[in-house]
Design a protein around this motif. Structure first.
Motif, PDB file in Angstrom:
ATOM      1  N   VAL A   1       0.831  -1.205   0.000  1.00 20.50           N
ATOM      2  CA  VAL A   1       0.000   0.000   0.000  1.00 20.50           C
ATOM      3  C   VAL A   1       0.862   1.251   0.000  1.00 20.50           C
ATOM      4  CG1 VAL A   1      -1.646   1.323   1.392  1.00 20.50           C
ATOM      5  CG2 VAL A   1      -1.950  -1.141   1.115  1.00 20.50           C
ATOM      6  N   VAL A   2       1.894   1.270   0.825  1.00 21.83           N
ATOM      7  CA  VAL A   2       2.694   2.481   1.026  1.00 21.83           C
ATOM      8  C   VAL A   2       3.608   2.776  -0.158  1.00 21.83           C
ATOM      9  CG1 VAL A   2       4.547   3.461   2.437  1.00 21.83           C
ATOM     10  CG2 VAL A   2       2.584   2.374   3.524  1.00 21.83           C
ATOM     11  N   MET A   3       4.245   1.783  -0.726  1.00 28.01           N
ATOM     12  CA  MET A   3       5.226   2.032  -1.786  1.00 28.01           C
ATOM     13  C   MET A   3       4.628   2.712  -3.023  1.00 28.01           C
ATOM     14  SD  MET A   3       8.166   1.474  -0.624  1.00 28.01           S
ATOM     15  CE  MET A   3       9.113   1.557  -2.122  1.00 28.01           C
ATOM     16  N   PRO A   4       3.498   2.263  -3.559  1.00 26.43           N
ATOM     17  CA  PRO A   4       2.945   2.990  -4.716  1.00 26.43           C
ATOM     18  C   PRO A   4       2.558   4.431  -4.387  1.00 26.43           C
ATOM     19  CG  PRO A   4       1.930   0.841  -4.535  1.00 26.43           C
ATOM     20  CD  PRO A   4       2.757   1.039  -3.310  1.00 26.43           C
ATOM     21  N   ILE A   5       2.045   4.660  -3.170  1.00 19.82           N
ATOM     22  CA  ILE A   5       1.707   6.027  -2.768  1.00 19.82           C
ATOM     23  C   ILE A   5       2.969   6.873  -2.702  1.00 19.82           C
ATOM     24  CG2 ILE A   5       0.821   7.437  -0.864  1.00 19.82           C
ATOM     25  CD1 ILE A   5      -1.125   5.108  -0.291  1.00 19.82           C
ATOM     26  N   TRP A   6       4.041   6.327  -2.139  1.00 18.70           N
ATOM     27  CA  TRP A   6       5.303   7.053  -2.027  1.00 18.70           C
ATOM     28  C   TRP A   6       5.878   7.363  -3.417  1.00 18.70           C
ATOM     29  CZ3 TRP A   6      10.406   5.610  -3.293  1.00 18.70           C
ATOM     30  CH2 TRP A   6      11.390   6.484  -2.842  1.00 18.70           C
ATOM     31  N   ILE A   7       5.845   6.376  -4.315  1.00 13.78           N
ATOM     32  CA  ILE A   7       6.372   6.585  -5.675  1.00 13.78           C
ATOM     33  C   ILE A   7       5.551   7.647  -6.393  1.00 13.78           C
ATOM     34  CG2 ILE A   7       6.650   5.493  -7.929  1.00 13.78           C
ATOM     35  CD1 ILE A   7       7.391   2.906  -6.384  1.00 13.78           C
ATOM     36  N   LEU A   8       4.242   7.573  -6.270  1.00 11.85           N
ATOM     37  CA  LEU A   8       3.375   8.571  -6.902  1.00 11.85           C
ATOM     38  C   LEU A   8       3.651   9.959  -6.336  1.00 11.85           C
ATOM     39  CD1 LEU A   8       1.065   8.994  -8.913  1.00 11.85           C
ATOM     40  CD2 LEU A   8      -0.521   8.632  -7.011  1.00 11.85           C
ATOM     41  N   TRP A   9       3.811  10.056  -5.027  1.00  8.20           N
ATOM     42  CA  TRP A   9       4.107  11.341  -4.390  1.00  8.20           C
ATOM     43  C   TRP A   9       5.435  11.900  -4.904  1.00  8.20           C
ATOM     44  CZ3 TRP A   9       1.357  14.571  -1.461  1.00  8.20           C
ATOM     45  CH2 TRP A   9       2.032  15.600  -0.821  1.00  8.20           C
TER      46      TRP A   9
END
Length: 50
Positions: free
Chosen positions: A33-41
């Protein structure tokens, strides 16, 4: 004294084994969950970085 240390070490290893068996799935789910959000950010904020 030596038996007490061996008992503590055995208990610690058993607890570590239990944690490895029971916590890797939630940790993996959290990372999923966290990694795609971080990459998108990072991609969205790229033009605003100096």
């Amino acid at each position: 004294m030596g038996a007490a240390i061996a008992n503590v070490a055995s208990t610690a290893l058993a607890a570590l084994g239990w944690a490895m068996q029971n916590f890797w799935k939630p940790a993996l789910a959290g990372a999923a969950v966290v990694m795609p959000i971080w990459i998108l950010w990072r991609l969205v904020s790229l033009p605003f970085r100096k």
